[in-house]
Scaffold this motif. Structure first.
Motif, PDB file in Angstrom:
ATOM      1  N   LEU A 218       0.975  -0.861   0.124  1.00 31.75           N
ATOM      2  CA  LEU A 218       0.635  -0.059  -0.223  1.00 31.75           C
ATOM      3  C   LEU A 218       0.672   1.204   0.288  1.00 31.75           C
ATOM      4  CD1 LEU A 218      -3.091   0.437  -0.253  1.00 31.75           C
ATOM      5  CD2 LEU A 218      -2.698   0.962   2.665  1.00 31.75           C
ATOM      6  N   PRO A 219       1.785   1.242   0.882  1.00 29.05           N
ATOM      7  CA  PRO A 219       2.328   2.780   0.729  1.00 29.05           C
ATOM      8  C   PRO A 219       4.186   2.577  -0.438  1.00 29.05           C
ATOM      9  CG  PRO A 219       3.040   1.970   2.758  1.00 29.05           C
ATOM     10  CD  PRO A 219       2.186   0.728   2.002  1.00 29.05           C
ATOM     11  N   ALA A 220       3.739   1.631  -1.601  1.00 32.51           N
ATOM     12  CA  ALA A 220       4.604   1.479  -2.531  1.00 32.51           C
ATOM     13  C   ALA A 220       3.440   2.626  -3.531  1.00 32.51           C
ATOM     14  CB  ALA A 220       5.233  -0.184  -2.773  1.00 32.51           C
ATOM     15  N   TYR A 221       2.209   1.765  -3.701  1.00 31.43           N
ATOM     16  CA  TYR A 221       1.212   2.230  -4.395  1.00 31.43           C
ATOM     17  C   TYR A 221       1.059   3.513  -4.735  1.00 31.43           C
ATOM     18  CZ  TYR A 221       0.376  -2.569  -6.089  1.00 31.43           C
ATOM     19  OH  TYR A 221       0.358  -4.010  -7.000  1.00 31.43           O
TER      20      TYR A 221
ATOM     21  N   VAL B  86       4.093   1.603 -15.516  1.00 30.03           N
ATOM     22  CA  VAL B  86       4.893  -0.019 -15.107  1.00 30.03           C
ATOM     23  C   VAL B  86       5.755  -0.044 -13.858  1.00 30.03           C
ATOM     24  CG1 VAL B  86       7.366  -0.667 -16.175  1.00 30.03           C
ATOM     25  CG2 VAL B  86       5.960   0.735 -17.739  1.00 30.03           C
ATOM     26  N   ALA B  87       5.740   0.692 -13.184  1.00 31.11           N
ATOM     27  CA  ALA B  87       5.899   0.281 -11.563  1.00 31.11           C
ATOM     28  C   ALA B  87       5.308  -0.637 -10.911  1.00 31.11           C
ATOM     29  CB  ALA B  87       6.927   1.267 -11.571  1.00 31.11           C
ATOM     30  N   ALA B  88       3.649  -0.017 -11.630  1.00 29.23           N
ATOM     31  CA  ALA B  88       2.405  -0.405 -10.397  1.00 29.23           C
ATOM     32  C   ALA B  88       2.412  -2.145 -11.569  1.00 29.23           C
ATOM     33  CB  ALA B  88       1.876   0.685 -10.650  1.00 29.23           C
ATOM     34  N   VAL B  89       2.913  -2.383 -12.059  1.00 23.74           N
ATOM     35  CA  VAL B  89       2.256  -3.526 -12.755  1.00 23.74           C
ATOM     36  C   VAL B  89       3.404  -4.677 -12.109  1.00 23.74           C
ATOM     37  CG1 VAL B  89       2.935  -4.727 -14.673  1.00 23.74           C
ATOM     38  CG2 VAL B  89       1.427  -2.609 -14.905  1.00 23.74           C
ATOM     39  N   ALA B  90       4.620  -4.003 -11.650  1.00 18.45           N
ATOM     40  CA  ALA B  90       5.740  -4.748 -11.570  1.00 18.45           C
ATOM     41  C   ALA B  90       5.464  -5.431 -10.146  1.00 18.45           C
ATOM     42  CB  ALA B  90       7.172  -3.770 -11.675  1.00 18.45           C
ATOM     43  N   ILE B  91       5.259  -4.535  -9.202  1.00 19.56           N
ATOM     44  CA  ILE B  91       5.236  -4.572  -7.933  1.00 19.56           C
ATOM     45  C   ILE B  91       4.609  -5.985  -7.875  1.00 19.56           C
ATOM     46  CG2 ILE B  91       3.756  -3.872  -5.879  1.00 19.56           C
ATOM     47  CD1 ILE B  91       4.694  -0.840  -7.001  1.00 19.56           C
ATOM     48  N   ASP B  92       4.805  -6.726  -7.384  1.00 23.23           N
ATOM     49  CA  ASP B  92       3.979  -7.654  -6.394  1.00 23.23           C
ATOM     50  C   ASP B  92       4.044  -8.875  -7.983  1.00 23.23           C
ATOM     51  OD1 ASP B  92       3.505  -7.647  -3.646  1.00 23.23           O
ATOM     52  OD2 ASP B  92       2.156  -6.205  -3.679  1.00 23.23           O
ATOM     53  N   TYR B  93       4.339  -8.232  -9.291  1.00 21.91           N
ATOM     54  CA  TYR B  93       3.885  -9.261 -10.972  1.00 21.91           C
ATOM     55  C   TYR B  93       4.097 -11.371 -10.320  1.00 21.91           C
ATOM     56  CZ  TYR B  93       2.461 -10.324 -14.658  1.00 21.91           C
ATOM     57  OH  TYR B  93       1.761 -11.445 -16.058  1.00 21.91           O
ATOM     58  N   PRO B  94       3.542 -11.323 -10.159  1.00 17.33           N
ATOM     59  CA  PRO B  94       2.191 -11.764 -11.310  1.00 17.33           C
ATOM     60  C   PRO B  94       1.167 -11.857 -10.237  1.00 17.33           C
ATOM     61  CG  PRO B  94       3.078 -14.020 -10.854  1.00 17.33           C
ATOM     62  CD  PRO B  94       4.151 -12.908  -9.985  1.00 17.33           C
ATOM     63  N   THR B  95       1.822 -11.615  -8.862  1.00 17.68           N
ATOM     64  CA  THR B  95       0.335 -12.226  -7.217  1.00 17.68           C
ATOM     65  C   THR B  95      -0.224 -10.201  -7.214  1.00 17.68           C
ATOM     66  OG1 THR B  95       1.418 -12.896  -6.172  1.00 17.68           O
ATOM     67  CG2 THR B  95       0.403 -14.004  -7.577  1.00 17.68           C
ATOM     68  N   PRO B  96      -0.651  -9.377  -7.866  1.00 17.84           N
ATOM     69  CA  PRO B  96      -0.755  -8.115  -7.094  1.00 17.84           C
ATOM     70  C   PRO B  96      -2.041  -7.916  -6.216  1.00 17.84           C
ATOM     71  CG  PRO B  96      -0.952  -8.034  -9.628  1.00 17.84           C
ATOM     72  CD  PRO B  96      -0.395  -9.463  -9.169  1.00 17.84           C
TER      73      PRO B  96
END
Length: 228
Positions: free
Chosen positions: A44-47, A79-89
């Protein structure tokens, strides 16, 4: 770096874009590495940091009518939002960031003709929504827990994307302006209707009553678009 770039933009200094772009790119890399590699930053803080960074770069562009900060900030945020926790965000949080990125991308094209940015963000959004839908249906077949996927939020989020993208496309066509309407804006309502309808039909394929309702809604949108 972003703050220094902001100040240099105010002085019309030639190095302003370098500081701003480097600051934004470094921020996105730091967030991804800190969260993904070292696991010392929760999702959550990352987003939230991504949203703030994208908002600040957009503010710089708005204040000084310079397209580069919002272009780099918006693309990097998506792009960064998709990379965070991918493939299980956690897909509801990801969807919020992508929605903001698409809206900032629409603002960016008012400063400079760059439909390529909006196409990338739209395709990225559609792909992530498709992944979300597939992940929801797979655990349902295997009896796995759906809570981490945010399953109750899927259709509200999909509806929100459909309404906003549809409205943005129609507003771009109807707004009183002498500027030429971009091909992206002309095609956005049609493209949005196609991918939203296809994804909703995939998710509701076993619910006959909901499929009938979906078909009626699709027909209503088609007639409304034609009348508009």
């Amino acid at each position: 770096l972003i703050g220094i770039g902001w100040r240099l933009y105010g002085r019309s200094a030639p190095l302003a874009p370098i500081f701003t772009v480097c600051g934004a790119v470094l921020m996105y890399i730091i967030v991804i590495e800190t969260h993904g590699r070292f696991a010392s930053l929760p999702s959550l803080p990352a987003y939230a940091i991504l949203l703030v960074t994208g908002g600040v770069t957009a503010t710089i562009s708005y204040r000084y009518s310079r397209p580069l900060p919002v272009l780099i900030g918006t693309l990097g945020m998506g792009v960064a939002a998709v990379a965070i926790d991918y493939p299980t965000p956690y897909f509801p949080h990801l969807a919020l960031v992508l929605l903001v990125a698409n809206l900032l991308g629409a603002f960016a094209t008012r400063l400079e003709s760059c439909s390529w940015l909006r196409w990338i963000l739209l395709l990225l959004t559609a792909a992530m929504m498709q992944v979300w839908g597939i992940k929801i249906t797979l655990p349902a077949r295997s009896g796995l827990d759906l809570r981490n996927l945010g399953e109750p939020w899927f259709f509200p989020v999909l509806t929100l994307f459909a309404l906003i993208f549809f409205a943005v496309g129609l507003w771009a066509v109807a707004r009183p302006s002498k500027e030429r309407v971009s091909r992206f804006d002309l095609q956005l309502p049609t493209v949005t209707s196609l991918w939203v309808f296809a994804l909703a039909a995939y998710m509701l394929r076993k619910e006959e009553a909901y499929m009938v309702l979906l078909g009626l809604l699709g027909l209503l949108m088609a007639v409304g678009s034609y009348a508009f």
